[in-house]
Motif scaffolding. Sequence first.
Motif, PDB file in Angstrom:
ATOM      1  N   HIS A 226      37.541  47.747  45.770  1.00 36.87           N
ATOM      2  CA  HIS A 226      38.132  48.637  46.776  1.00 36.87           C
ATOM      3  C   HIS A 226      39.355  47.990  47.424  1.00 36.87           C
ATOM      4  O   HIS A 226      40.408  48.629  47.563  1.00 36.87           O
ATOM      5  CB  HIS A 226      37.090  49.002  47.830  1.00 36.87           C
ATOM      6  CG  HIS A 226      37.622  49.915  48.873  1.00 36.87           C
ATOM      7  ND1 HIS A 226      37.968  51.229  48.624  1.00 36.87           N
ATOM      8  CD2 HIS A 226      37.909  49.700  50.178  1.00 36.87           C
ATOM      9  CE1 HIS A 226      38.430  51.770  49.721  1.00 36.87           C
ATOM     10  NE2 HIS A 226      38.402  50.866  50.685  1.00 36.87           N
ATOM     11  N   ARG A 227      39.255  46.731  47.814  1.00 40.20           N
ATOM     12  CA  ARG A 227      40.394  46.048  48.453  1.00 40.20           C
ATOM     13  C   ARG A 227      41.546  45.874  47.472  1.00 40.20           C
ATOM     14  O   ARG A 227      42.699  46.023  47.828  1.00 40.20           O
ATOM     15  CB  ARG A 227      39.981  44.683  49.006  1.00 40.20           C
ATOM     16  CG  ARG A 227      39.542  44.728  50.447  1.00 40.20           C
ATOM     17  CD  ARG A 227      38.209  45.158  50.578  1.00 40.20           C
ATOM     18  NE  ARG A 227      37.704  45.353  51.915  1.00 40.20           N
ATOM     19  CZ  ARG A 227      36.630  46.078  52.105  1.00 40.20           C
ATOM     20  NH1 ARG A 227      36.030  46.651  51.104  1.00 40.20           N
ATOM     21  NH2 ARG A 227      36.150  46.253  53.308  1.00 40.20           N
ATOM     22  N   LEU A 228      41.227  45.555  46.230  1.00 43.93           N
ATOM     23  CA  LEU A 228      42.267  45.389  45.217  1.00 43.93           C
ATOM     24  C   LEU A 228      42.987  46.716  44.963  1.00 43.93           C
ATOM     25  O   LEU A 228      44.214  46.751  44.827  1.00 43.93           O
ATOM     26  CB  LEU A 228      41.651  44.857  43.923  1.00 43.93           C
ATOM     27  CG  LEU A 228      42.606  44.476  42.809  1.00 43.93           C
ATOM     28  CD1 LEU A 228      43.592  43.419  43.274  1.00 43.93           C
ATOM     29  CD2 LEU A 228      41.812  43.965  41.611  1.00 43.93           C
ATOM     30  N   LEU A 229      42.250  47.799  44.939  1.00 43.88           N
ATOM     31  CA  LEU A 229      42.858  49.122  44.771  1.00 43.88           C
ATOM     32  C   LEU A 229      43.842  49.419  45.911  1.00 43.88           C
ATOM     33  O   LEU A 229      44.937  49.927  45.680  1.00 43.88           O
ATOM     34  CB  LEU A 229      41.783  50.200  44.706  1.00 43.88           C
ATOM     35  CG  LEU A 229      42.280  51.642  44.660  1.00 43.88           C
ATOM     36  CD1 LEU A 229      43.131  51.889  43.430  1.00 43.88           C
ATOM     37  CD2 LEU A 229      41.107  52.594  44.703  1.00 43.88           C
ATOM     38  N   LEU A 230      43.464  49.100  47.132  1.00 45.37           N
ATOM     39  CA  LEU A 230      44.352  49.336  48.274  1.00 45.37           C
ATOM     40  C   LEU A 230      45.645  48.537  48.151  1.00 45.37           C
ATOM     41  O   LEU A 230      46.733  49.041  48.453  1.00 45.37           O
ATOM     42  CB  LEU A 230      43.635  49.002  49.584  1.00 45.37           C
ATOM     43  CG  LEU A 230      42.472  49.915  49.955  1.00 45.37           C
ATOM     44  CD1 LEU A 230      41.749  49.371  51.187  1.00 45.37           C
ATOM     45  CD2 LEU A 230      42.942  51.336  50.185  1.00 45.37           C
ATOM     46  N   VAL A 231      45.539  47.291  47.681  1.00 43.32           N
ATOM     47  CA  VAL A 231      46.731  46.449  47.526  1.00 43.32           C
ATOM     48  C   VAL A 231      47.596  46.947  46.372  1.00 43.32           C
ATOM     49  O   VAL A 231      48.817  47.087  46.507  1.00 43.32           O
ATOM     50  CB  VAL A 231      46.322  44.972  47.317  1.00 43.32           C
ATOM     51  CG1 VAL A 231      47.497  44.131  46.861  1.00 43.32           C
ATOM     52  CG2 VAL A 231      45.737  44.406  48.607  1.00 43.32           C
ATOM     53  N   LEU A 232      46.987  47.241  45.227  1.00 43.08           N
ATOM     54  CA  LEU A 232      47.764  47.637  44.046  1.00 43.08           C
ATOM     55  C   LEU A 232      48.329  49.056  44.137  1.00 43.08           C
ATOM     56  O   LEU A 232      49.186  49.427  43.348  1.00 43.08           O
ATOM     57  CB  LEU A 232      46.920  47.476  42.780  1.00 43.08           C
ATOM     58  CG  LEU A 232      46.528  46.032  42.462  1.00 43.08           C
ATOM     59  CD1 LEU A 232      45.641  45.983  41.243  1.00 43.08           C
ATOM     60  CD2 LEU A 232      47.759  45.157  42.300  1.00 43.08           C
ATOM     61  N   SER A 233      47.852  49.827  45.095  1.00 40.02           N
ATOM     62  CA  SER A 233      48.418  51.155  45.292  1.00 40.02           C
ATOM     63  C   SER A 233      49.449  51.166  46.422  1.00 40.02           C
ATOM     64  O   SER A 233      49.997  52.212  46.752  1.00 40.02           O
ATOM     65  CB  SER A 233      47.313  52.171  45.580  1.00 40.02           C
ATOM     66  OG  SER A 233      46.634  51.834  46.764  1.00 40.02           O
TER      67      SER A 233
END
Length: 144
Positions: A42-49
């Motif tokens: 979830h945190r990685l998705l927020l950063v990569l988006s």
Amino acid sequence: MTATHGTRRPPGRTDARRPSRTALAAARRGARERLPHYWFAHRLLLVLSGLRPVHTLLGHTNDTAYDQLVRIAPLAPLRAAAAGRPAAAPVLLQVGCATPGPGALEAYARIRSGDRTRAFAFRLEQTGSRWRCAAVELDVRPVG
């Protein structure tokens, strides 16, 4: 004539001692989201988006993975590109993992980004009681 109490429930009412199905589903979802690979996906998705800055993962990655993210994140590779419309936030569709050995998780996430389904993978390694990301792979390669 005496009334009997508690022998019948009014229609549509549930037993107050038993949790509802939605409460049970919410509890299961909350427990799942506390698992390290769900939490990090979830945190990685927020950063990569592009919705969160890369430094929010600073204490949750080792040096190699952080350097990867510093190169990749400014490109916001998972941002939903919609022509003429504001982009909707990407959504996690599925998160899974394998345990190749003690203290290691290799995880993947499928996401919906606009009208596309995308993927990323990452490796988490346990050091003490903390899990840290050791590598990140995307379905796109950064330039340079």
